[in-house]
Write an enzyme that holds these catalytic residues in place. Structure first.
Site, mmCIF file in Angstrom:
data_model
loop_
_atom_site.group_PDB
_atom_site.id
_atom_site.type_symbol
_atom_site.label_atom_id
_atom_site.label_comp_id
_atom_site.label_asym_id
_atom_site.label_seq_id
_atom_site.Cartn_x
_atom_site.Cartn_y
_atom_site.Cartn_z
ATOM 1 N N GLY A 178 0.806 -1.213 0.000
ATOM 2 C CA GLY A 178 0.000 0.000 0.000
ATOM 3 C C GLY A 178 0.836 1.258 0.000
ATOM 4 O O GLY A 178 2.056 1.208 0.124
ATOM 5 N N PRO A 179 0.131 2.382 -0.132
ATOM 6 C CA PRO A 179 0.857 3.648 -0.317
ATOM 7 C C PRO A 179 1.325 4.303 0.971
ATOM 8 O O PRO A 179 1.856 5.403 0.923
ATOM 9 C CB PRO A 179 -0.200 4.527 -1.007
ATOM 10 N N CYS A 180 1.137 3.678 2.132
ATOM 11 C CA CYS A 180 1.379 4.438 3.370
ATOM 12 C C CYS A 180 2.464 3.866 4.281
ATOM 13 O O CYS A 180 3.417 4.553 4.611
ATOM 14 C CB CYS A 180 0.077 4.545 4.163
ATOM 15 N N LEU A 181 2.311 2.624 4.738
ATOM 16 C CA LEU A 181 3.180 2.147 5.820
ATOM 17 C C LEU A 181 4.659 2.143 5.410
ATOM 18 O O LEU A 181 5.525 2.608 6.147
ATOM 19 C CB LEU A 181 2.753 0.748 6.290
ATOM 20 N N ASP A 194 5.837 5.913 4.698
ATOM 21 C CA ASP A 194 5.990 6.771 5.876
ATOM 22 C C ASP A 194 7.130 6.285 6.771
ATOM 23 O O ASP A 194 7.831 7.092 7.374
ATOM 24 C CB ASP A 194 4.670 6.845 6.668
#
Ligand code: UGA
Length: 421
Positions: free
Chosen positions: A259-262, A265
């Site tokens: 996914g685009p987050c974990l 970030d």
């Protein structure tokens, strides 16, 4: 209140629709004309549970989308919700945040009312103060605009639910009036509100995602050990998660987080720490464990069926998780790449993510359902926890050999083998 939302991705559009549902009048600013037209017609441009109902209810009534920044001059609150993708070096790329800040500043130049600019995009701590505030104020030619950081904790696919029933709302600002205004926007949501400084609020978001990533990599490392011991890591994590200090959530072992987050970030937090002269030890290991999991899947497959050259491998699940059509950093990508490198013939199926994956791998075969993908396959890899995969038992009978390896714990059939259980 009059609210504008800059950006119409998962975060921006869910935020806009949910604020409209709270009774605010909302303008969505988005660069893409077709996307704006779809929103105005009540059609979500991507899959997100509950979003269509909200758009149908509010589009054209108190929710409007367009490509220009003019409406924000009438707004009390302006939420910046643009993407902050990874730059090549792992730092967060803030070019969209900067561009949005300059455009917001431009649009607020001539107005005489109060405005608060709220950064909802996930940005490295310090960005609102060092980048957004100066860009907006300089461009607007005034210094009476409020600033706040209000990080989002929306999971893709469950964004509407997470907005409406959050564990907490974090609002960071250095002045009380701004804090009150942003707090008022959430009237009607029953959740604790944590008020902090701006940079602390930004850091809460980074620390939260880094901790979620750490939980998953921890569960995966335990799973890899459990597999050697012949122990079921799901049973182990059930016992571990019953400790209230740990909690049972985000301990599902398997092929890792996508996914685009974990990943993005956590990488950005590592870079930020390094830029500050720190040498983080834990976070690089969290990413390393995560990168290793998909390759373990392919290694396990080779142990089961030998050389993959010419073998037909069914890959079920392409999205980075269930309930989304998003394939960004999906674990299926590295698995498919490795299968292709080893000469396998890949046939794939996902309920909604095929169009997105076709852009990355146009050369593999995409099927209309699971049965077609499994037919005559030498092995099957389960990459996404789509609930419908749990009902497939007899479809596996169409395979040439019933070798089924799960990267997510979803199947009930007896012949499956878990990646780390
Ligand atoms: C994540 C956070 O959960 C949200 O709180 C945050 O707002 C969001 O990032 C963001 O920063 O915008 P998201 O990436 O949409 O949300 O999805 P998650 O549900 O967190 O799942 C991420 C990945 O972890 C998926 O690939 C999922 O399959 C995997 N995962 C999740 C596991 O492997 N094990 C688990 O126990 C849970």
């Amino acid at each position: 209140m009059n609210v504008s939302v800059i950006g119409a991705g998962h975060v921006g559009l869910v935020t806009a629709a949910c604020f409209a549902d709270l009774g605010h009048t909302v303008w969505v600013v988005n660069r893409n004309t077709e996307k704006a037209a779809a929103i105005n017609a009540g059609k979500p441009p991507f899959h997100e549970q509950g979003l269509e109902e909200l758009l149908i209810r509010h589009a054209g009534t108190n929710l409007f989308a367009g490509t220009g920044y003019d409406p924000i001059a009438q707004c009390d609150l302006i939420f910046i919700c643009v993407g902050t993708p990874s730059a090549k070096d792992g730092n967060a790329d803030l070019s969209l945040v900067k561009a949005a800040s300059l455009s917001v500043g431009d649009a607020l130049r001539e107005t005489e009312r109060d405005h608060v600019v709220v950064v909802k995009s996930t940005v490295p701590p310090g960005s609102t103060e060092r980048l957004v505030r100066p860009a907006v104020l300089e461009q607007a030619g005034r210094n009476d605009i409020g600033f706040a950081a209000n990080p989002e904790f929306l999971r893709e696919g469950y964004g509407v639910e997470d907005f409406q029933y959050p564990d907490r709302i974090v609002i960071g600002s250095n002045d009380q009036q701004t804090l009150n205004q942003v707090t008022a926007a959430y009237d009607g949501i029953n959740a604790p509100i944590l008020k902090t400084g701006i940079t602390a609020a930004e850091m809460i978001k980074y620390a939260s995602n880094a901790f979620l990533a750490t939980k998953i990599s921890f569960a995966n490392e335990m799973g890899n050990i459990c597999k050697q011991l012949g122990v079921d890591v799901y049973e182990v994590m059930q016992g571990v998660g019953m400790d209230h200090r740990i909690s049972p959530h985000f301990l599902n072992a398997g092929v890792g987080f996508g996914g685009p987050c974990l990943q993005k970030d956590t990488s950005a937090l590592i870079r930020l720490a390094e830029n500050l002269g720190e040498e983080p030890q834990l976070l690089p290991s969290v990413l390393e464990v995560n990168e290793g999991q998909p390759l373990r899947m392919v290694t396990l497959l080779e142990h089961r069926i030998g050389s993959l050259a010419g073998k037909r491998i069914a890959v079920l699940g392409l999205a980075f998780k269930a309930e989304t059509d998003d394939v960004r950093d999906s674990r299926a990508i590295s698995v498919i790449r490795s299968l292709l490198d080893k000469g396998a013939v890949v046939v794939a199926y996902d309920p909604i993510a095929i169009p997105a994956m076709r852009c990355i791998f146009p050369e593999i075969t995409y099927c209309t359902d699971e049965r077609e993908a499994l037919k005559e396959a030498d092995a099957c890899l389960i990459m996404t926890e789509w609930p419908q995969f749990s009902m497939l038992d007899d479809a596996f009978e169409g395979m040439r050999a019933q070798v089924v390896i799960e990267g997510r714990r979803i199947l009930t059939c007896g012949t499956r083998e878990g990646l780390c259980w």
